[in-house]
Motif scaffolding. Structure first.
Motif, PDB file in Angstrom:
ATOM      1  N   PRO A 117       0.799  -1.335   0.006  1.00  0.00           N
ATOM      2  CA  PRO A 117       0.036   0.165   0.221  1.00  0.00           C
ATOM      3  C   PRO A 117       0.667   1.301  -0.010  1.00  0.00           C
ATOM      4  O   PRO A 117       2.187   1.301   0.689  1.00  0.00           O
ATOM      5  CB  PRO A 117      -0.985  -0.136   1.412  1.00  0.00           C
ATOM      6  N   LYS A 118       0.195   2.326  -0.641  1.00  0.00           N
ATOM      7  CA  LYS A 118       1.010   3.705  -0.574  1.00  0.00           C
ATOM      8  C   LYS A 118       1.316   4.141   0.648  1.00  0.00           C
ATOM      9  O   LYS A 118       2.408   4.828   0.842  1.00  0.00           O
ATOM     10  CB  LYS A 118       0.338   4.621  -1.522  1.00  0.00           C
ATOM     11  N   PRO A 119       0.507   3.916   1.691  1.00  0.00           N
ATOM     12  CA  PRO A 119       1.166   4.654   3.088  1.00  0.00           C
ATOM     13  C   PRO A 119       2.253   4.214   3.560  1.00  0.00           C
ATOM     14  O   PRO A 119       3.079   4.872   4.094  1.00  0.00           O
ATOM     15  CB  PRO A 119       0.050   4.171   4.092  1.00  0.00           C
ATOM     16  N   PHE A 120       2.723   2.810   3.260  1.00  0.00           N
ATOM     17  CA  PHE A 120       3.934   2.238   3.485  1.00  0.00           C
ATOM     18  C   PHE A 120       5.286   3.018   3.011  1.00  0.00           C
ATOM     19  O   PHE A 120       6.046   3.487   3.614  1.00  0.00           O
ATOM     20  CB  PHE A 120       4.192   0.823   3.426  1.00  0.00           C
ATOM     21  N   LEU A 121       5.068   3.349   1.501  1.00  0.00           N
ATOM     22  CA  LEU A 121       5.989   3.955   0.937  1.00  0.00           C
ATOM     23  C   LEU A 121       5.987   5.341   1.213  1.00  0.00           C
ATOM     24  O   LEU A 121       7.305   5.823   1.313  1.00  0.00           O
ATOM     25  CB  LEU A 121       5.659   3.683  -0.676  1.00  0.00           C
ATOM     26  N   ALA A 122       5.018   6.030   1.447  1.00  0.00           N
ATOM     27  CA  ALA A 122       4.898   7.449   2.086  1.00  0.00           C
ATOM     28  C   ALA A 122       5.646   7.515   3.386  1.00  0.00           C
ATOM     29  O   ALA A 122       6.442   8.398   3.498  1.00  0.00           O
ATOM     30  CB  ALA A 122       3.509   7.830   2.005  1.00  0.00           C
ATOM     31  N   PHE A 123       5.549   6.530   4.196  1.00  0.00           N
ATOM     32  CA  PHE A 123       6.055   6.661   5.691  1.00  0.00           C
ATOM     33  C   PHE A 123       7.511   6.343   5.494  1.00  0.00           C
ATOM     34  O   PHE A 123       8.534   7.102   5.897  1.00  0.00           O
ATOM     35  CB  PHE A 123       5.284   5.473   6.514  1.00  0.00           C
ATOM     36  N   VAL A 124       7.969   5.380   4.573  1.00  0.00           N
ATOM     37  CA  VAL A 124       9.364   5.210   4.658  1.00  0.00           C
ATOM     38  C   VAL A 124      10.226   6.270   4.045  1.00  0.00           C
ATOM     39  O   VAL A 124      11.321   6.652   4.323  1.00  0.00           O
ATOM     40  CB  VAL A 124       9.711   4.026   3.655  1.00  0.00           C
ATOM     41  N   HIS A 125       9.436   6.968   2.951  1.00  0.00           N
ATOM     42  CA  HIS A 125       9.964   8.073   2.111  1.00  0.00           C
ATOM     43  C   HIS A 125      10.349   9.073   3.392  1.00  0.00           C
ATOM     44  O   HIS A 125      11.214   9.783   3.310  1.00  0.00           O
ATOM     45  CB  HIS A 125       9.149   8.434   1.144  1.00  0.00           C
ATOM     46  N   ARG A 126       9.211   9.419   4.180  1.00  0.00           N
ATOM     47  CA  ARG A 126       9.382  10.385   5.029  1.00  0.00           C
ATOM     48  C   ARG A 126      10.440  10.158   6.154  1.00  0.00           C
ATOM     49  O   ARG A 126      11.038  11.069   6.721  1.00  0.00           O
ATOM     50  CB  ARG A 126       7.662  10.804   5.761  1.00  0.00           C
ATOM     51  N   ALA A 127      10.431   8.928   6.809  1.00  0.00           N
ATOM     52  CA  ALA A 127      11.140   8.491   7.732  1.00  0.00           C
ATOM     53  C   ALA A 127      12.592   8.507   7.402  1.00  0.00           C
ATOM     54  O   ALA A 127      13.491   8.658   8.315  1.00  0.00           O
ATOM     55  CB  ALA A 127      10.850   7.159   8.339  1.00  0.00           C
ATOM     56  N   LEU A 128      12.968   8.444   6.261  1.00  0.00           N
ATOM     57  CA  LEU A 128      14.425   8.183   5.654  1.00  0.00           C
ATOM     58  C   LEU A 128      15.162   9.475   5.353  1.00  0.00           C
ATOM     59  O   LEU A 128      16.419   9.455   5.236  1.00  0.00           O
ATOM     60  CB  LEU A 128      14.586   7.181   4.650  1.00  0.00           C
ATOM     61  N   ARG A 129      14.345  10.435   5.597  1.00  0.00           N
ATOM     62  CA  ARG A 129      15.022  11.660   5.212  1.00  0.00           C
ATOM     63  C   ARG A 129      16.155  12.391   6.151  1.00  0.00           C
ATOM     64  O   ARG A 129      15.813  11.917   7.353  1.00  0.00           O
ATOM     65  CB  ARG A 129      13.778  12.878   5.037  1.00  0.00           C
ATOM     66  N   VAL A 130      16.809  13.089   5.840  1.00  0.00           N
ATOM     67  CA  VAL A 130      17.968  13.534   6.792  1.00  0.00           C
ATOM     68  C   VAL A 130      17.373  14.369   8.014  1.00  0.00           C
ATOM     69  O   VAL A 130      17.808  14.022   9.051  1.00  0.00           O
ATOM     70  CB  VAL A 130      18.896  14.531   6.082  1.00  0.00           C
ATOM     71  N   ASN A 131      16.322  15.214   7.946  1.00  0.00           N
ATOM     72  CA  ASN A 131      15.692  15.793   9.039  1.00  0.00           C
ATOM     73  C   ASN A 131      14.416  15.124   9.551  1.00  0.00           C
ATOM     74  O   ASN A 131      13.253  15.689   9.903  1.00  0.00           O
ATOM     75  CB  ASN A 131      15.433  17.269   8.584  1.00  0.00           C
ATOM     76  N   ALA A 132      14.328  13.901   9.366  1.00  0.00           N
ATOM     77  CA  ALA A 132      13.199  13.025   9.647  1.00  0.00           C
ATOM     78  C   ALA A 132      12.963  13.179  11.113  1.00  0.00           C
ATOM     79  O   ALA A 132      13.942  13.268  11.877  1.00  0.00           O
ATOM     80  CB  ALA A 132      13.195  11.849   9.056  1.00  0.00           C
ATOM     81  N   GLN A 133      11.668  12.620  11.550  1.00  0.00           N
ATOM     82  CA  GLN A 133      11.313  12.419  12.890  1.00  0.00           C
ATOM     83  C   GLN A 133      12.277  11.261  13.570  1.00  0.00           C
ATOM     84  O   GLN A 133      12.472  10.227  12.962  1.00  0.00           O
ATOM     85  CB  GLN A 133       9.962  12.191  13.141  1.00  0.00           C
ATOM     86  N   ALA A 134      12.576  11.367  14.740  1.00  0.00           N
ATOM     87  CA  ALA A 134      13.634  10.348  15.562  1.00  0.00           C
ATOM     88  C   ALA A 134      12.507   9.374  16.039  1.00  0.00           C
ATOM     89  O   ALA A 134      11.322   9.568  16.212  1.00  0.00           O
ATOM     90  CB  ALA A 134      14.056  11.150  16.766  1.00  0.00           C
ATOM     91  N   TYR A 135      13.125   8.033  15.707  1.00  0.00           N
ATOM     92  CA  TYR A 135      12.297   6.870  16.051  1.00  0.00           C
ATOM     93  C   TYR A 135      13.211   5.999  16.980  1.00  0.00           C
ATOM     94  O   TYR A 135      14.149   5.516  16.604  1.00  0.00           O
ATOM     95  CB  TYR A 135      12.167   5.901  14.888  1.00  0.00           C
ATOM     96  N   SER A 136      12.654   5.941  18.327  1.00  0.00           N
ATOM     97  CA  SER A 136      13.509   5.263  19.364  1.00  0.00           C
ATOM     98  C   SER A 136      13.213   3.818  19.528  1.00  0.00           C
ATOM     99  O   SER A 136      13.765   2.876  20.141  1.00  0.00           O
ATOM    100  CB  SER A 136      13.385   6.100  20.517  1.00  0.00           C
ATOM    101  N   CYS A 137      11.769   3.475  19.129  1.00  0.00           N
ATOM    102  CA  CYS A 137      11.281   1.987  19.322  1.00  0.00           C
ATOM    103  C   CYS A 137      10.210   1.811  18.251  1.00  0.00           C
ATOM    104  O   CYS A 137       9.926   2.618  17.459  1.00  0.00           O
ATOM    105  CB  CYS A 137      10.613   2.136  20.558  1.00  0.00           C
ATOM    106  N   GLY A 138      10.252   0.431  18.079  1.00  0.00           N
ATOM    107  CA  GLY A 138       9.188  -0.179  17.189  1.00  0.00           C
ATOM    108  C   GLY A 138       7.855   0.496  17.182  1.00  0.00           C
ATOM    109  O   GLY A 138       7.040   0.440  16.127  1.00  0.00           O
ATOM    110  N   GLU A 139       7.439   0.802  18.324  1.00  0.00           N
ATOM    111  CA  GLU A 139       5.989   1.218  18.511  1.00  0.00           C
ATOM    112  C   GLU A 139       5.835   2.405  17.828  1.00  0.00           C
ATOM    113  O   GLU A 139       4.577   2.753  17.250  1.00  0.00           O
ATOM    114  CB  GLU A 139       5.836   1.396  20.058  1.00  0.00           C
TER     115      GLU A 139
END
Length: 335
Positions: A117-139
């Motif tokens: 689904p497109k939401p997965f691609l959109a999330f990955v594209h957004r999460a892998l940017r240089v100034n992306a939001q920090a993710y500390s856990c799988g939740e």
């Protein structure tokens, strides 16, 4: 396919060699802390690799497609198993439902899906940017994915709402069109409304599954999971958004049903109008037929038989007997 996302400086990073070579069914050995295993139509070797890494059992596709709540939301092997219904091919007009399973164990997330689904691609594209939001856990990753799915649903509902408004204008348009052409247009609108109704049914089912998943996750308390205040706020926001979108989808479904009833009513009115015209025509031509039948009888003692004005008299009488019912119907507004 197995995609492995690592945590580096509180950021999500895709491991370059994470896609499995199909020749030897080999899986990469990962030394850095893994934040997210993304299984897309996984092979047995890929599933086995994740199972061994996290000491859990990956559900099969048949198990993911079960509709019982106990089969979609449960705990096993110290992990949370949560399955929702996502939609794919939303831009094609023929959406397809597909199950997506989220498995949370400790700080690691596993997603199992058999579509992209497109939401997965959109999330990955957004999460892998240089100034992306920090993710500390799988939740946090899971909540981000669900937020992306909800955003996608909001865009789809907005588009469907605009299309339904366009259909509504077509149904209640006031410009004069030939009756047959208008009936054909209304029949095509019924087909479009049926497609929109099926579309909305899928969207509502997906939103209900999201609401159940988020509510289950929010109510579950385990010693291993200690969500931050920000995570709890995001979970509540996702719940609120999914609920409001569900209400909006229900409103659009009600509007579709109203337009279906209105369209069927207009088609019935068009057909009744045609039947009324035939009925009036038969009534108008009934008196001339009676006059012609009377003067068509063959009796010797008929007084008008030898009239020189018999023929024009009969014609005038037939015209008058047809004109009088017509004028009467016109005056009463039946035509």
């Amino acid at each position: 396919m197995l995609r492995i996302y690592l945590r580096e400086a509180e950021r999500l990073v895709l491991r370059n060699d994470s896609e499995i070579a199909s020749a030897e069914n080999a899986v990469p050995e990962v030394a850095a802390p893994v934040l997210w295993y993304d299984l897309v139509s996984p092979t047995s070797a890929e599933s086995r690799h994740v199972e061994q890494a996290l000491q859990l059992s990956i559900p099969t596709r048949d198990e993911m497609e079960e509709i019982e709540l106990s089969a979609r939301l449960y705990q096993e092997d110290g992990a949370e198993f949560m399955t929702l219904t996502a939609l794919t091919n939303l831009d094609s007009g023929e959406p397809m439902k597909t199950p997506v399973t989220f498995i949370l164990k400790g700080t690691t997330l596993v997603t199992v899906r058999y579509a992209d689904p497109k939401p997965f691609l959109a999330f990955v594209h957004r999460a892998l940017r240089v100034n992306a939001q920090a993710y500390s856990c799988g939740e946090e990753v899971m909540i981000g994915i669900i937020e992306s799915i909800v955003d996608r649903m909001a865009d789809v509902l907005e588009r469907i709402g605009n299309e339904i408004d366009g259909i509504s204008r077509e149904v209640f348009r006031s410009k004069a069109t030939p009756s047959t052409k208008k009936t054909q247009d209304l029949q095509s609108l019924i087909e479009q409304l049926g497609q929109k109704g099926d579309f909305l049914s899928g969207v509502r089912e997906s939103l209900v599954s999201i609401s159940r998943l988020v509510a289950y996750h929010a109510a579950l308390e385990t010693p291993q999971r200690k969500p931050s205040k920000e995570v709890r706020q995001r979970v509540k926001m996702v719940q609120r958004d999914a609920s409001s979108l569900g209400d909006h989808a229900a409103f659009l479904s009600g509007k579709v049903n109203f337009l279906l009833d209105a369209t069927l009513g207009l088609i019935n009115l068009e057909q009744n109008q045609i039947i009324k015209i035939f009925t009036v025509a038969s009534v108008v031509f009934l008196p001339p037929t009676l006059v012609a039948s009377v003067y068509g009888m063959n009796f010797e003692s008929m007084p008008e038989l030898r009239w020189d004005i018999g023929y024009p008299w009969a014609m005038m009488l037939m015209v008058a007997s047809a004109a009088l019912p017509f004028l009467y119907f016109k005056r009463r507004g039946w035509l």
